[in-house]
Design an enzyme around this catalytic site. Structure first.
Site, short mmCIF file in Angstrom:
data_model
loop_
_atom_site.label_atom_id
_atom_site.label_comp_id
_atom_site.label_asym_id
_atom_site.label_seq_id
_atom_site.Cartn_x
_atom_site.Cartn_y
_atom_site.Cartn_z
N ARG A 197 6.76 7.71 -13.50
CA ARG A 197 5.50 8.31 -13.78
C ARG A 197 5.75 9.62 -14.36
NH1 ARG A 197 0.28 6.07 -14.15
NH2 ARG A 197 -0.02 4.41 -12.68
N ASP A 226 8.35 8.33 -8.84
CA ASP A 226 8.99 9.23 -9.29
C ASP A 226 9.67 9.60 -10.35
OD1 ASP A 226 8.21 10.72 -6.95
OD2 ASP A 226 10.23 10.50 -5.92
N SER A 234 3.49 1.97 2.99
CA SER A 234 3.97 0.92 3.46
C SER A 234 5.37 1.00 3.63
CB SER A 234 3.48 -0.23 2.74
OG SER A 234 3.85 -0.30 1.66
N GLY A 235 6.03 1.81 2.97
CA GLY A 235 7.44 1.93 3.58
C GLY A 235 8.23 1.11 2.25
N SER A 283 1.74 -1.69 -7.22
CA SER A 283 1.31 -2.78 -8.15
C SER A 283 0.23 -3.54 -7.38
CB SER A 283 2.49 -3.63 -8.41
OG SER A 283 3.34 -3.76 -7.19
N LEU A 303 0.88 -1.41 -0.05
CA LEU A 303 -0.18 0.02 0.11
C LEU A 303 0.84 1.26 0.03
CD1 LEU A 303 -2.59 -0.98 2.80
CD2 LEU A 303 -2.92 -1.08 0.24
#
Lengths: 261, 261
Positions: free
Chosen positions: A93, A90, A64-65, A134, A61
């Protein structure tokens, strides 16, 4: 022209001196350049780098790190003299995938392209860290299938939604909760957890203490070490001990070069 | 969803253990893993590889020898211990760009994506050889603009159409001449030659003899040497002579590592 529909795009593709002022720099060695129709093999590139190419694929998520652990791991690998690439939202996209949105089909195409790029990096012998939510299992599995199992290391950031939402480092959950962002994974878009990831990183360690990014990176580093990604095939027996370390680079064996390729 | 129209897509984007069994492999060194928010810098990666990332972009007609020269160059670089990636139609059109055709817009998107991938490789410190007809000047110039001039070395394969057609290694000119292939560059689709390429490779040498792929690769290798791509900034003064050579790798200086990054 672009086949982005789910039914089409999700199938795996079939496998398949003029003006140069530098002539005075030519040396005898350079006279030995020989004609080649094919490029340098992956194995030769891996031997040169003294490592095996693979992708460490972080899924989980938002919040989530993933990227924090990936960055921490990249620095740890760098200290050992390992060549890495870091792919994340970064640099993808805003570049390669700047023409994709967040619909299911576009998320699929986003992950497909990232998978193809990681394959190119892995074939160069680079250890590639890919950090992407993903959310769909089929997208990740298609990348795994395309790469081959040994090249694909899935790392599941198993961090509960409430923990991710309490962190909310970019304020996105807040915006999603009040409807200002639509199709947000975990809120109004699904996240499908991996069924058999190579590595699962839990929010807490076995003693019930919250795990740090450093501890998580350490787990992945141990996996890479144990599975031989940090050594070349030629030096499997030559390298003793678990770590070369960056400072050991000067002593690293030069791989035998295969001039027949 | 996909913005592939020429007017849109051609603008430059804004810049912008749980289950791990390897714990017993941990060493003291690995305890020193430290938290990082950002990844390892390009400069650090280049220092580790003892080279500077760049793309050598081959452009020219089908049959002009782009891939042959690129492969020959890649082997020559490998013999010097240089880490390279080779991108061409074979590994791009069957993978990343398998969903693109040959219309002008799709050719533009093809080159845009390749440009973005080469940028990722260059940021990893890899010397990237990109071999694509890339017939439209604007497409190549957009890649150049996105990469930055120093990272983009345009190699123009200045081979006359009649020479390429007489070679016709894949039989494509024959098919194009009898109308079985449409939109074939040089026949019924345009090729726009570069105006100021870094390197122009002519079909004949100054003495009027046909140039070999080896001679062409040698010219590019001399350019890379002269312009400092085969040395790290840290070792500019340390490395004497024009070539380290693959056999010299064992003696290569380990770059000073910057642990602050």
């Amino acid at each position: 022209m672009l086949a982005l529909g789910r039914s089409i795009s999700r199938k795996l593709p079939a496998h398949g001196m003029s003006s140069c002022p530098g002539a005075q720099y030519l040396t005898a060695r350079e006279q030995h350049i020989t004609w080649h129709e094919g490029g340098v093999s992956r194995e030769a590139k891996e031997a040169l780098l003294h490592q095996k190419g693979c992708v460490v694929w972080f899924t989980g998520l938002s919040g989530s790190g993933k990227s924090t652990v990936a960055c921490t791991l990249e620095h740890a690998l760098y200290r050992r003299g390992v060549t890495t690439a870091l792919l994340d939202g970064d640099n993808i996209r805003h570049g390669l995938n700047c023409n994709l949105g967040f619909s299911e089909a576009e998320r699929a195409e986003n992950i497909r392209r990232v998978g193809e790029v990681t394959k190119l990096f892995v074939e160069t012998g680079v250890i590639t860290l890919a950090s992407f939510i993903s959310p769909y299992r089929i997208d990740r599995d298609l990348v795994r299938q395309r790469m081959g199992c040994r090249d694909f290391i899935e790392v599941y950031m198993k961090i509960p939604l409430e923990v991710c939402e309490s962190r909310d480092p970019k304020g996105l959950y807040k915006l999603a909760r009040c409807g200002k962002i639509k199709c947000f994974t975990g809120i109004d878009d699904p996240y499908e957890a991996p069924e058999r990831p190579e590595i699962t990183l839990d929010v807490d360690d076995p003693q019930g203490r919250r795990q740090s990014p450093e501890a998580m990176a350490r787990i992945i580093l141990a996996y890479l070490e144990e599975h031989g990604y940090l050594r070349t095939p030629l030096s499997n027996n030559a390298v003793k001990g678990p770590s070369r370390g960056a400072a050991g680079l000067a002593q690293k064996k030069v791989p035998a070069l295969d001039y027949s390729i």
